[in-house]
Design a protein around this motif. Structure first.
Motif, PDB file in Angstrom:
ATOM      1  N   ASP A 173       0.976  -1.166  -0.054  1.00 24.55           N
ATOM      2  CA  ASP A 173      -0.034   0.072   0.064  1.00 24.55           C
ATOM      3  C   ASP A 173       0.834   1.322   0.066  1.00 24.55           C
ATOM      4  OD1 ASP A 173      -2.102  -1.568   0.119  1.00 24.55           O
ATOM      5  OD2 ASP A 173      -2.427  -1.476   2.195  1.00 24.55           O
ATOM      6  N   LEU A 174       2.055   1.112   0.754  1.00 23.42           N
ATOM      7  CA  LEU A 174       2.990   2.344   0.922  1.00 23.42           C
ATOM      8  C   LEU A 174       3.683   2.510  -0.496  1.00 23.42           C
ATOM      9  CD1 LEU A 174       4.453   2.332   4.325  1.00 23.42           C
ATOM     10  CD2 LEU A 174       2.711   3.649   3.644  1.00 23.42           C
ATOM     11  N   ARG A 175       3.859   1.452  -0.909  1.00 22.99           N
ATOM     12  CA  ARG A 175       4.458   1.638  -2.365  1.00 22.99           C
ATOM     13  C   ARG A 175       3.540   1.997  -3.522  1.00 22.99           C
ATOM     14  NH1 ARG A 175       7.066  -3.298  -0.875  1.00 22.99           N
ATOM     15  NH2 ARG A 175       5.543  -4.463  -1.990  1.00 22.99           N
ATOM     16  N   SER A 176       2.239   1.701  -3.344  1.00 26.27           N
ATOM     17  CA  SER A 176       1.452   2.284  -4.170  1.00 26.27           C
ATOM     18  C   SER A 176       1.097   3.817  -4.066  1.00 26.27           C
ATOM     19  CB  SER A 176      -0.150   1.740  -4.029  1.00 26.27           C
ATOM     20  OG  SER A 176      -1.141   2.322  -4.860  1.00 26.27           O
ATOM     21  N   LEU A 177       1.082   4.121  -2.978  1.00 20.63           N
ATOM     22  CA  LEU A 177       1.035   5.524  -2.453  1.00 20.63           C
ATOM     23  C   LEU A 177       2.207   6.383  -3.218  1.00 20.63           C
ATOM     24  CD1 LEU A 177      -0.418   8.070  -1.570  1.00 20.63           C
ATOM     25  CD2 LEU A 177       0.621   7.322   0.557  1.00 20.63           C
ATOM     26  N   GLU A 178       3.361   6.018  -3.045  1.00 18.37           N
ATOM     27  CA  GLU A 178       4.404   6.461  -3.546  1.00 18.37           C
ATOM     28  C   GLU A 178       4.617   6.507  -5.077  1.00 18.37           C
ATOM     29  OE1 GLU A 178       9.005   6.360  -1.868  1.00 18.37           O
ATOM     30  OE2 GLU A 178       8.408   4.325  -2.674  1.00 18.37           O
ATOM     31  N   SER A 179       4.131   5.573  -5.699  1.00 17.37           N
ATOM     32  CA  SER A 179       4.039   5.523  -7.198  1.00 17.37           C
ATOM     33  C   SER A 179       2.845   6.557  -7.448  1.00 17.37           C
ATOM     34  CB  SER A 179       3.548   3.967  -7.636  1.00 17.37           C
ATOM     35  OG  SER A 179       4.594   2.963  -7.441  1.00 17.37           O
ATOM     36  N   TYR A 180       1.793   6.462  -6.783  1.00 16.02           N
ATOM     37  CA  TYR A 180       0.742   7.459  -7.230  1.00 16.02           C
ATOM     38  C   TYR A 180       1.357   8.905  -7.154  1.00 16.02           C
ATOM     39  CZ  TYR A 180      -3.151  10.378  -6.909  1.00 16.02           C
ATOM     40  OH  TYR A 180      -4.144  11.487  -7.006  1.00 16.02           O
ATOM     41  N   CYS A 181       2.040   9.084  -6.216  1.00 16.98           N
ATOM     42  CA  CYS A 181       2.784  10.435  -5.907  1.00 16.98           C
ATOM     43  C   CYS A 181       3.510  10.940  -7.032  1.00 16.98           C
ATOM     44  CB  CYS A 181       3.179  10.774  -4.669  1.00 16.98           C
ATOM     45  SG  CYS A 181       2.310  10.515  -3.178  1.00 16.98           S
ATOM     46  N   ASN A 182       4.445  10.173  -7.321  1.00 17.47           N
ATOM     47  CA  ASN A 182       5.545  10.153  -8.521  1.00 17.47           C
ATOM     48  C   ASN A 182       4.809  10.479  -9.670  1.00 17.47           C
ATOM     49  OD1 ASN A 182       7.633   9.989  -6.535  1.00 17.47           O
ATOM     50  ND2 ASN A 182       7.824   7.808  -6.967  1.00 17.47           N
TER      51      ASN A 182
END
Length: 89
Positions: free
Chosen positions: A27-36
Motif C-alpha cells: 500500500d505504501l509503495r502504491s501511494l509512493e508510485s501515485y505521488c511520483n
C-alpha cells in the motif's frame, strides 16, 4: 524512512502477520508510485492531506473495494504512527 524499519516495527512490535506486513508495504509503495506519477517526486513523510485524499479517491474510482480502501487507510495510519513514535515527524 526505510521500508525495512517499518516492516520490523509491524512484525515485531505490533506482531502483525506476514501477510498484513506485505499488504501494508504494498500500500505504501502504491501511494509512493501515485505521488511520483501525479504530483512529481513527493516524500511520504511530508505529504499533505489533499494528496493522500486524492490517492484514496483514485483507488475507489479504479475499482478497489471498500474493504481494500479501508486497509490502505489503516496502512497509512500505522505508518504515520510509526514515524511519529520514532520522531521522524
Amino acid at each position: 524512512m526505510s521500508p525495512e524499519a517499518f516492516s520490523k516495527y509491524l512484525a515485531f512490535e505490533r506482531q502483525y502477520s506476514d501477510h498484513t506486513v506485505k499488504a501494508y508495504l504494498r500500500d505504501l509503495r502504491s501511494l509512493e508510485s501515485y505521488c511520483n506519477l501525479e504530483h512529481g517526486d513527493a516524500s511520504l513523510n511530508t505529504l499533505p492531506y489533499t494528496i493522500i485524499r486524492s490517492w484514496i479517491i483514485s483507488c475507489l474510482e479504479g475499482g478497489c473495494s471498500n474493504r481494500t480502501v479501508n486497509r490502505k487507510i489503516a496502512s497509512l495510519k500505522a505508518y504515520y504512527k510509526f514515524l511519529l513514535r520514532k520522531g521522524y515527524i
